[in-house]
Design a protein around this motif. Structure first.
Motif, PDB file in Angstrom:
ATOM      1  N   LYS A 229      53.567  61.898  46.345  1.00 23.54           N
ATOM      2  CA  LYS A 229      52.565  62.186  45.323  1.00 23.54           C
ATOM      3  C   LYS A 229      52.627  61.161  44.197  1.00 23.54           C
ATOM      4  CE  LYS A 229      51.774  65.129  41.429  1.00 23.54           C
ATOM      5  NZ  LYS A 229      52.320  64.287  40.400  1.00 23.54           N
TER       6      LYS A 229
ATOM      7  N   ILE B  21      51.272  57.752  45.529  1.00 21.48           N
ATOM      8  CA  ILE B  21      49.814  57.811  45.656  1.00 21.48           C
ATOM      9  C   ILE B  21      49.154  57.781  44.288  1.00 21.48           C
ATOM     10  CG2 ILE B  21      47.899  59.293  46.371  1.00 21.48           C
ATOM     11  CD1 ILE B  21      49.720  60.194  48.706  1.00 21.48           C
ATOM     12  N   GLN B  22      49.711  58.496  43.339  1.00 23.54           N
ATOM     13  CA  GLN B  22      49.160  58.522  41.987  1.00 23.54           C
ATOM     14  C   GLN B  22      49.212  57.131  41.356  1.00 23.54           C
ATOM     15  OE1 GLN B  22      51.165  61.289  39.450  1.00 23.54           O
ATOM     16  NE2 GLN B  22      49.686  61.076  37.801  1.00 23.54           N
TER      17      GLN B  22
ATOM     18  N   ILE C  94      49.240  54.237  42.947  1.00 23.99           N
ATOM     19  CA  ILE C  94      48.294  53.376  43.649  1.00 23.99           C
ATOM     20  C   ILE C  94      46.863  53.681  43.188  1.00 23.99           C
ATOM     21  CG2 ILE C  94      47.273  52.882  45.914  1.00 23.99           C
ATOM     22  CD1 ILE C  94      50.114  53.280  47.084  1.00 23.99           C
ATOM     23  N   TRP C  95      46.512  54.944  43.086  1.00 18.30           N
ATOM     24  CA  TRP C  95      45.160  55.306  42.676  1.00 18.30           C
ATOM     25  C   TRP C  95      44.871  54.868  41.240  1.00 18.30           C
ATOM     26  CZ3 TRP C  95      43.348  60.736  44.655  1.00 18.30           C
ATOM     27  CH2 TRP C  95      43.247  60.707  46.043  1.00 18.30           C
ATOM     28  N   GLU C  96      45.849  55.039  40.362  1.00 17.99           N
ATOM     29  CA  GLU C  96      45.632  54.658  38.974  1.00 17.99           C
ATOM     30  C   GLU C  96      45.521  53.145  38.823  1.00 17.99           C
ATOM     31  OE1 GLU C  96      48.704  56.508  36.701  1.00 17.99           O
ATOM     32  OE2 GLU C  96      47.754  58.477  36.782  1.00 17.99           O
TER      33      GLU C  96
ATOM     34  N   ASN D  82      44.197  51.208  41.006  1.00 21.55           N
ATOM     35  CA  ASN D  82      42.897  50.832  41.528  1.00 21.55           C
ATOM     36  C   ASN D  82      41.735  51.389  40.713  1.00 21.55           C
ATOM     37  OD1 ASN D  82      43.968  49.361  43.645  1.00 21.55           O
ATOM     38  ND2 ASN D  82      44.019  51.122  45.019  1.00 21.55           N
TER      39      ASN D  82
ATOM     40  N   ILE E 169      40.945  54.606  40.366  1.00 23.98           N
ATOM     41  CA  ILE E 169      40.340  55.801  40.975  1.00 23.98           C
ATOM     42  C   ILE E 169      40.601  57.038  40.128  1.00 23.98           C
ATOM     43  CG2 ILE E 169      40.341  57.319  43.003  1.00 23.98           C
ATOM     44  CD1 ILE E 169      40.979  54.849  44.680  1.00 23.98           C
ATOM     45  N   GLY E 170      41.851  57.188  39.648  1.00 21.53           N
ATOM     46  CA  GLY E 170      42.221  58.426  38.982  1.00 21.53           C
ATOM     47  C   GLY E 170      42.327  58.358  37.546  1.00 21.53           C
TER      48      GLY E 170
END
Length: 73
Positions: free
Chosen positions: A60, A63-64, A66-68, A70, A72-73
């Motif tokens: 988690k 993933i968090q 990586i998303w931040e 990019n 995304i989050g």
């Protein structure tokens, strides 16, 4: 300065809290299994489940991040 880094401090504190909680859970499970003379196969299953729980939190976090990164989050 502290208010600028408050979110980072909270994130680090929460992650350290999870590490401590999983450590204490592991130690208590180890103690219970030692007192009840659990077979080796049972111990391996219990530790696998505990490891998978820890791995879920680690996944988690990764993933968090990586998303931040990019946006995304």
């Amino acid at each position: 300065m502290l208010s600028e880094h408050l979110e980072l401090i909270e994130t680090i504190g929460l992650n350290l809290f999870f590490v401590v909680i999983f450590f204490f859970i592991g130690m208590s499970i180890h103690d219970v299994m030692k007192k009840n003379d659990v077979p080796k196969k049972g111990k391996m299953v219990v530790y696998l489940v505990l490891f998978l729980g820890c791995a879920g939190f680690i996944a988690k976090g990764v993933i968090q991040i990586i998303w931040e990164s990019n946006g995304i989050g």
